[in-house]
Each structure stands twice: as structure tokens, then as C-alpha cells.
Enzyme design. Structure first.
Site, PDB file in Angstrom:
ATOM      1  N   HIS A  88     -53.512 -66.866 -37.393  1.00 39.14           N
ATOM      2  CA  HIS A  88     -53.003 -65.579 -36.921  1.00 39.14           C
ATOM      3  C   HIS A  88     -51.905 -65.730 -35.861  1.00 39.14           C
ATOM      4  O   HIS A  88     -50.867 -65.064 -35.949  1.00 39.14           O
ATOM      5  CB  HIS A  88     -54.162 -64.720 -36.389  1.00 39.14           C
ATOM      6  CG  HIS A  88     -55.053 -64.168 -37.459  1.00 39.14           C
ATOM      7  ND1 HIS A  88     -55.773 -64.987 -38.305  1.00 39.14           N
ATOM      8  CD2 HIS A  88     -55.339 -62.900 -37.825  1.00 39.14           C
ATOM      9  CE1 HIS A  88     -56.466 -64.225 -39.141  1.00 39.14           C
ATOM     10  NE2 HIS A  88     -56.228 -62.956 -38.875  1.00 39.14           N
ATOM     11  N   GLN A 147     -50.388 -68.209 -27.233  1.00 45.77           N
ATOM     12  CA  GLN A 147     -50.227 -69.190 -26.171  1.00 45.77           C
ATOM     13  C   GLN A 147     -48.852 -69.854 -26.237  1.00 45.77           C
ATOM     14  O   GLN A 147     -48.219 -69.883 -27.286  1.00 45.77           O
ATOM     15  CB  GLN A 147     -51.308 -70.272 -26.291  1.00 45.77           C
ATOM     16  CG  GLN A 147     -52.719 -69.732 -26.390  1.00 45.77           C
ATOM     17  CD  GLN A 147     -53.186 -69.579 -27.827  1.00 45.77           C
ATOM     18  OE1 GLN A 147     -52.427 -69.183 -28.697  1.00 45.77           O
ATOM     19  NE2 GLN A 147     -54.436 -69.889 -28.074  1.00 45.77           N
ATOM     20  N   HIS A 156     -64.065 -66.012 -33.963  1.00 44.82           N
ATOM     21  CA  HIS A 156     -63.453 -67.340 -33.878  1.00 44.82           C
ATOM     22  C   HIS A 156     -64.319 -68.316 -33.094  1.00 44.82           C
ATOM     23  O   HIS A 156     -64.404 -69.491 -33.437  1.00 44.82           O
ATOM     24  CB  HIS A 156     -62.075 -67.233 -33.223  1.00 44.82           C
ATOM     25  CG  HIS A 156     -61.359 -68.542 -33.112  1.00 44.82           C
ATOM     26  ND1 HIS A 156     -60.702 -69.120 -34.177  1.00 44.82           N
ATOM     27  CD2 HIS A 156     -61.218 -69.405 -32.080  1.00 44.82           C
ATOM     28  CE1 HIS A 156     -60.184 -70.273 -33.797  1.00 44.82           C
ATOM     29  NE2 HIS A 156     -60.480 -70.474 -32.529  1.00 44.82           N
ATOM     30  N   SER A 213     -57.753 -74.316 -37.463  1.00 46.56           N
ATOM     31  CA  SER A 213     -56.739 -73.339 -37.857  1.00 46.56           C
ATOM     32  C   SER A 213     -56.070 -72.711 -36.644  1.00 46.56           C
ATOM     33  O   SER A 213     -56.673 -72.586 -35.582  1.00 46.56           O
ATOM     34  CB  SER A 213     -57.391 -72.226 -38.687  1.00 46.56           C
ATOM     35  OG  SER A 213     -58.345 -71.523 -37.895  1.00 46.56           O
ATOM     36  N   HIS A 214     -54.827 -72.327 -36.825  1.00 45.21           N
ATOM     37  CA  HIS A 214     -54.114 -71.486 -35.863  1.00 45.21           C
ATOM     38  C   HIS A 214     -53.296 -70.480 -36.666  1.00 45.21           C
ATOM     39  O   HIS A 214     -52.094 -70.314 -36.473  1.00 45.21           O
ATOM     40  CB  HIS A 214     -53.230 -72.335 -34.945  1.00 45.21           C
ATOM     41  CG  HIS A 214     -53.408 -72.007 -33.497  1.00 45.21           C
ATOM     42  ND1 HIS A 214     -52.371 -71.819 -32.627  1.00 45.21           N
ATOM     43  CD2 HIS A 214     -54.529 -71.815 -32.762  1.00 45.21           C
ATOM     44  CE1 HIS A 214     -52.829 -71.549 -31.419  1.00 45.21           C
ATOM     45  NE2 HIS A 214     -54.144 -71.540 -31.477  1.00 45.21           N
TER      46      HIS A 214
END
Length: 749
Positions: free
Chosen positions: A106, A250, A55, A103-104
């Protein structure tokens, strides 16, 4: 626990370390030892593991991404390109606009609400770090099969997260996409885009220069949420057993971020920072190493001064934590007191945690003991570079040979009518109002266009009406059939959507969502898509300013469709001249721009009616796209058209239905000579748009198209309260609206 230190690491070379558990390969661990001339400390190992993750380091994609620089078109508007937090373009009148999509994916599968919310928060901070005020967000989304039980878990949570965070920040959500396909079942795609505005002189870069300048960490306290976070989650495939690793996601606080934004903008206004970086993926490991790497010296950090939410965190955990709403600034000593004063005013915690040195090392201390001593570039910018093997998959030929053009077609007018209703009610073509109504699209009062328009548009100067338009597009079905062409079709559609609204396309950001780079077929798809996008941007004159790569979107050996999402940003001199999609006035003439061919591979019709994927995607003609764009922009500026809608998924009939429902007026259509009614309605040939032309402007408009060589065919008139195809069928707007608007609420009931 006994802390590893640099001295201890030097004296104990044979101590075993958990490098594999942290996602490193044997050769990567060996390379770290070679760089340092010893084994790493625990803190150094933590830093390298997150910064060398897929990432953060782009280790499998770098060699292909280089094309975006090597093939970049000359473009005077580009002010900041690839390599910074976000790209910046000149839009005139002294304004610069920055935008980026990331992107987020996963995290959003594991914890849909927080994964999506922190995806929005992260991209907003990227834009803020460039010196800009964030003004709008967008959200291209992909979910699994609409009737799968897990979709009902993931989709509402993601939508609530996107809306909840963005709405609390007071940022309008002006566009995006929602696509359903079984291939995304275990790997939903949550891409987030943000746009920001600033003056040219306000651009800030992520670098730490000037020995003696202070390193200030400000924003939220550092906690145990997000340790390893997206940097680890996004660097491996999920197991077949479903979501795990929940603690790594998070947790966001949009109200803290709102304070952080206003605080940072006031700090910028007073010109108090020499460099700035947001804390996103890899947290402090990223911020400190990237700032030092991009600067002219080294950096010393006292890690024990970092404000914590959890006093039990180890140094390694503090360095790896991806707790949200944090920024890192480089500040000259003379400005430190004023910097801290502004932070206190906004109730933002700010702490001097170190300083820039005249050396060339990143040194981190914990209660006086040195725990990190590394060359910062080796952490931030000189990670592994892999030339992964890739090969055209063995099944590609059979997939392309399974031609959608040969699927059974409607044999009667009644069947043709039924298939129109089937398609407009399919989850991918149906109204997404259930989703978009949860977003505030008009907060701040400068939204000019928002979904379901072709592009989102924001006014950036209230006196001159200068504005920008942004569109995001991507069709994984096209890219599965041909990733090179599929990437160019995504680019062409986003370019066309911006031009359709009347704005001139300027620049590109992308989010490249693919399967595992360790799968040669997925890597071939990625390589081809990059090549297609780079070639397309060169031909259209729209440089890639930055973006994101998301790999390992795969569960076991089942990968998502290759999904390059392309965002195009354009500028419009006067937003009052914009072109909406709605057919507003009866009696206006409908013109089809472009050529219609028998192109049904990957089409919405083939999916909705036959659940089929095969054949070749529509052909791409980027010169035609440029010409179409120029015509649409001129027609908008000169008042020749009152409405325009690009033709893409679902072809002409989908566009006409959407424009009719949006404007509350029907349309009577006539099939052009020599064209089959079915092909006329459902073909997805690229480079096309439908426009409504006032009768008083018909001659001027057709003369312009003829002079420029763009096919313009009169296909009907705005009239009545139904969509009618002469000699075939009619469907009332009420029936169309019921079909179009009922699908998503019923699925999620």
C-alpha cells in the site's frame, strides 16, 4: 492540549474517544476497556489501534497460519522458526542463515519511491535484529497493466526506490520477479526479501529480560513521517478515487541505515545486548510491547526522552510514528557506557529511554505523568482473532470450466513461429534487464548467481566456498484458478529453481498477498492457499520459518488475484559447482526432464496470445519435484550438466530461448514421438527442467535418471545461431533478442 493520563482515564469513563477513526471496531474498543478495567488513555488507544491492526496482529489470518506450525515437517536445520523477526536455519560449518520476505504494498502505491525504499530498509533491519549481517536482497514485484498510464508512475518509482536504497546499503540485489496484470492496477505488490549470515552463537532474539536492564533507542530521530504508516495503510482497502494518505508513508535514509547496520554488528560482536528489536510497523508501540511481552518482566519508558525531529509531536504520534532506521536494545547497566560509545563512534544517536522492571506491566511516562499502563501481551500478542466467514465463490466453477486447452491453436508452422515471438515479447516473459540493470547485483564480491538466473546465489565462506541460493516465485493466475494448487505450484517452482542451480532446498518464507478478509471469496482463497502451502511444505520437508500476510489488496470490490509469493532457501557446499541457465558450449545435448502433458490453464501462452484466464492450473506432484531436485543437485555436484533451467511460465520454448540468449548459442530441437509440437513448446506442466549435457557425460547422466525413475528425453542439441524446431520453423537469436529485450524499454519510454 491536555494530556490524558491513566488516573484521568480512570476518573472519566464516559469521555468519547476516536477509536473508529483509528481503525478499531466497537467490539475491539470494548475489549480494550475490559482488559484495562477502564477506558484507555489517548496513548494507550494509539498503541492498541496500531498493534491490533490487520498488518500487525494478523487477526484475520492467525487461525489459518497455525497450520504452518501444526504441519511443520521435522527439520534438523531449523534453528529459529515462526514468531521471531525472521527464521534462521543451519547451513553447516557453524554458519546460520536468516531470511524473510515482507510486503510494502500500500505505501508503494501512494508514494512509489519511498514506499519501496522503506520496504527494503524494514526487511534489512528484521534480518539485522536476528544478529546477522545482511548480505543480499530480492524484490518480487507486481504491477498493473503494462500500458496503463499509472503503471508508468508506479513502476519507475518502485524500481528506483528498491535500487536506490539497496545500492546505497551496498547490498546486492540477486533476484525477484516482475509481473504485470490488470488486477494489480490499483494495488501493486512490492515484496522485499533479505538474507543474512551469522555464526550459530550470534543469534539474537526479541525479548526484554532482567530487571534493571536499560532500554536504549538508537538510530534516527523520530519524526512525523509514517505516523500510523503501514500498520494503518495495510489494514483497509483503497477507495476508488486512487492514492490518498500520502503523509502516512515513511521516508528512508539508506546512509543512516548503513551506519546503523555497522554500529549494531559491532555491538553484537562485543555481546552488549540481552535483547533487540527493530522499529518497523507500529514503531515504538511495537518495539516496547513486543520486547516486554516476550521477556520475563515489565518495562518502564520515559517517552519524553525520545530524540525527535519534530518537537511538536504528541505522545500518541511518537508512539505511532514509523520513522525509519531505528532499533531498540535491552542492555545490562554495566554495558551501557560501552554501547553508547560505539554508537557515538558510528555517529548514531542513542538514548536510554527506560528500563526492564520486575513487574508485569508496560508503563510509559511523559514528563513524569503516566500515560500508559497495560499488560504488554494484550498489546503485542493477544489481539483479536477473527474467524472470518469464507466460501468458494460462485464464479469459480465457470472460471475452471472455461478451459484454456480448448483455445484456438496455431494452424501452421508460420503461425506457431509467430506465437513464439509474441510470447517471448510479452511483458511478463520479456527481459527485465531495464529494471535489474538499475540494481547492483555484484557489490561485496560474493554474488555467484543473480537474475536472470533461476535463483540468486551468495558465497558465505570464501575459504570453503559454502553458499546459499534463494528463489522467489508466485503465479496469481494459477492461484485464481485454484488457490490450493496455485500455492503449491509457487512452492514447487521456487524449490525447483533452487535445485536447478545445484543447491539443496532447506526452508521457506512466504508473503501472502490477498484481497479483503471481509470478502468471503478472498478469505476462501487465503484459507485454501494456506492449506496448500502447509501441506506442500510438509511433503517437501521444507518448514515455513516466517513471513508476512498482506490483506486488503483491493480497490472497491475489485481484488487482486490471490498471490502467495514463496521464497525457498537452499544450501550448496561449493558454489563453484553451481549450474547456470546459459547454454555455453555448442554440441552439448539437450534433455527434457519430467513429463509433458496438455496443461495450458493460466499459461503464459493463453495470456500472451488470447488474453485468457480459465481452466485448471497444471497438476502438482511434489514427490516428482523432490526426485527432480535430487537429480539436478547430483548432476550439478558431479559435473554431469553444464546448464539447467526450470520449466514454468512459458513452458519449454521460453526456457530454451532464455538459455540460448544468455549463452549466445542457438539450439536445434526435435519434437519427441507422440507429442504435439504446440504442446511440446507451450505446455506448463510442473516438475520439469531442461539441461545441457556434455556428450562425455550423456551415458552417466541418463543412467542416473533411469535408475531413479525420472523421465529424461533427448530433445536436441546446442548449435548455431538460431532456435529451430525440426520440420516447423527457425528464429535467429538476433530476432529473438530484439523481441525479448525491446518490450519493457518501449513501454516505459
Amino acid at each position: 492540549m491536555t494530556l490524558d493520563s491513566v488516573k484521568h482515564a480512570t476518573e472519566t469513563p464516559d469521555t468519547e474517544q476516536p477509536w473508529a477513526e483509528l481503525g478499531l471496531k466497537q467490539d475491539e474498543y470494548d475489549r480494550i476497556r475490559e482488559i484495562l478495567g477502564r477506558r484507555p488513555t489517548g496513548a494507550e488507544l494509539a498503541m492498541y489501534s496500531v498493534m491490533w491492526s490487520e498488518h500487525c496482529s494478523y487477526k484475520s489470518s492467525k487461525i489459518h497460519l497455525r497450520q504452518f506450525g501444526e504441519k511443520a515437517p521435522a527439520n534438523d536445520a531449523l534453528l529459529v522458526g515462526i514468531g521471531e523477526n525472521a527464521g534462521v536455519v543451519d547451513v553447516g560449518q557453524g554458519y546460520a542463515v536468516t531470511f524473510k520476505v515482507e510486503s510494502h504494498n500500500h505505501p508503494s502505491y501512494i508514494e512509489p519511491y519511498q514506499g519501496a525504499a522503506t520496504g527494503v530498509g524494514g526487511i534489512v533491519r528484521d534480518i539485522l535484529a536476528m544478529g546477522a549481517r545482511p548480505v543480499a536482497v530480492m524484490d518480487p514485484l507486481r504491477f498493473g497493466a503494462p500500458d496503463h498510464p499509472d503503471t508508468k508512475r508506479v513502476l519507475p518509482g518502485v524500481v528506483a526506490g528498491v535500487g536506490g536504497y539497496g545500492n546505497c546499503l551496498g547490498l546486492p540485489n540477486i533476484g525477484g520477479e516482475v509481473v504485470f496484470d490488470a488486477c494489480y492496477q490499483g494495488n501493486p505488490l512490492v515484496n522485499a526479501l533479505c538474507v543474512g549470515v551469522m555464526k550459530h552463537e550470534d543469534i539474537h532474539l526479541a525479548k526484554a529480560s532482567g530487571a534493571g536492564n536499560k532500554v536504549i533507542l538508537y538510530g534516527a530521530r523520530t519524526g512525523g513521517d509514517g505516523i500510523g504508516g503501514v500498520s494503518v495503510l495495510a489494514s483497509e482497502t483503497f477507495s476508488d478515487t486512487g492514492p490518498t494518505k500520502r503523509p502516512a508513508v515513511q521516508v528512508g535514509d539508506p546512509f543512516q541505515e548503513k551506519l546503523l547496520i555497522e554500529c549494531t554488528l559491532e555491538i553484537f560482536k562485543e555481546k552488549l545486548v540481552a535483547g533487540i528489536q527493530d522499529l518497523g510497523g507500529a514503531g515504538l508501540s511495537c518495539a516496547t510491547s513486543e520486547l516486554a511481552s516476550a521477556g520475563s518482566g515489565g518495562m518502564r519508558v520515559e517517552l519524553d526522552t525520545v530524540p525527535l525531529r519534530d518537537a511538536t509531536l504528541s505522545p500518541e504520534e511518537i508512539l505511532m510514528s514509523e520513522s525509519q532506521e531505528r532499533m531498540c536494545a535491552i542492555v545490562e547497566p554495566r554495558y551501557v557506557d560501552r554501547f553508547l560509545e560505539i554508537c557515538e563512534k558510528w555517529d548514531v544517536i542513542a538514548t536510554v529511554i527506560g528500563e526492564v522492571t520486575d513487574g508485569d506491566r508496560l508503563e510509559i511516562f511523559w514528563h513524569g505523568e503516566q500515560i500508559v499502563d497495560v499488560p504488554p501481551r494484550t498489546v503485542a500478542h493477544e489481539g483479536p482473532v477473527y474467524e472470518r466467514p469464507y466460501a468458494r465463490p460462485a464464479w469459480q466453477d465457470a472460471l475452471q470450466a472455461d478451459d484454456a486447452n480448448k483455445l484456438p491453436r496455431p494452424g501452421s508452422a508460420e503461425e506457431l513461429r509467430a506465437q513464439v515471438l509474441t510470447m517471448v515479447a510479452h511483458p511478463n516473459q520479456a527481459s527485465k534487464a531495464w529494471i535489474t540493470d538499475q540494481y547492483d547485483r555484484f557489490v561485496q564480491g560474493n554474488t555467484v548467481l543473480a537474475q536472470p538466473e533461476d535463483s540468486g546465489m551468495i558465497r558465505i565462506d570464501e575459504d570453503t566456498n559454502l553458499g546459499v541460493a534463494v528463489a522467489t516465485d508466485g503465479n496469481g493466475r494459477y492461484a485464481k484458478l485454484d488457490p490450493y494448487t496455485g500455492a503449491q505450484l509457487a512452492l514447487a517452482e521456487a524449490y525447483r529453481n533452487v535445485a536447478t542451480s545445484g543447491a539443496k532446498p532447506l526452508a521457506v518464507s512466504d508473503c501472502l498477498n490477498f484481497g479483503s478478509p471481509e470478502d468471503p471469496a478472498a478469505m476462501w482463497q487465503f484459507a485454501e492457499a494456506c492449506r496448500g502451502l502447509a501441506d506442500g511444505c510438509l511433503e517437501l520437508g521444507t518448514p515455513v520459518t516466517g513471513g508476512n500476510v498482506s490483506l486488503y489488496n483491493q480497490t472497491g470490490d475489485v481484488a487482486i488475484h490471490p498471490t502467495p509469493v514463496v521464497a525457498v532457501l537452499g544450501v550448496i557446499d561449493d558454489v563453484t559447482r553451481r549450474t547456470p541457465v546459459a547454454f555455453k558450449d555448442q554440441g552439448q545435448l539437450l534433455y527434457l526432464l519430467g513429463d509433458t502433458k496438455e496443461e495450458l490453464g493460466g499459461s503464459a501462452w493463453s495470456q500472451a496470445v488470447h488474453d485468457h484466464l480459465g481452466g485448471l492450473p497444471p497438476a502438482v506432484d511434489l514427490e516428482r519435484e523432490k526426485l527432480l531436485g535430487e537429480i539436478l543437485i547430483s548432476a550439478s555436484r558431479d559435473g554431469m550438466v553444464d546448464a539447467a533451467h526450470d520449466l514454468s511460465d512459458g513452458g519449454l520454448i521460453q526456457a530454451v530461448v532464455e538459455s540460448c540468449l544468455r549463452g549466445g548459442n542457438g539450439a536445434r530441437l526435435v519434437v519427441p514421438d507422440g507429442l504435439d509440437p504446440f504442446v511440446f513448446l507451450f505446455s506448463e506442466s510442473a516438475g520439469r527442467a531442461v539441461v545441457s549435457v556434455p556428450r562425455s557425460e550423456e551415458l552417466r547422466f541418463t543412467d542416473m535418471c533411469g535408475a531413479r525413475g525420472l523421465p529424461a528425453t533427448r530433445i536436441g542439441v546446442v548449435d548455431g545461431d538460431a532456435v529451430e524446431l525440426q520440420g516447423e520453423f527457425g528464429i535467429t537469436l538476433d530476432e529473438l533478442r530484439t523481441a525479448h529485450e525491446g518490450t519493457i524499454p518501449a513501454l516505459l519510454a
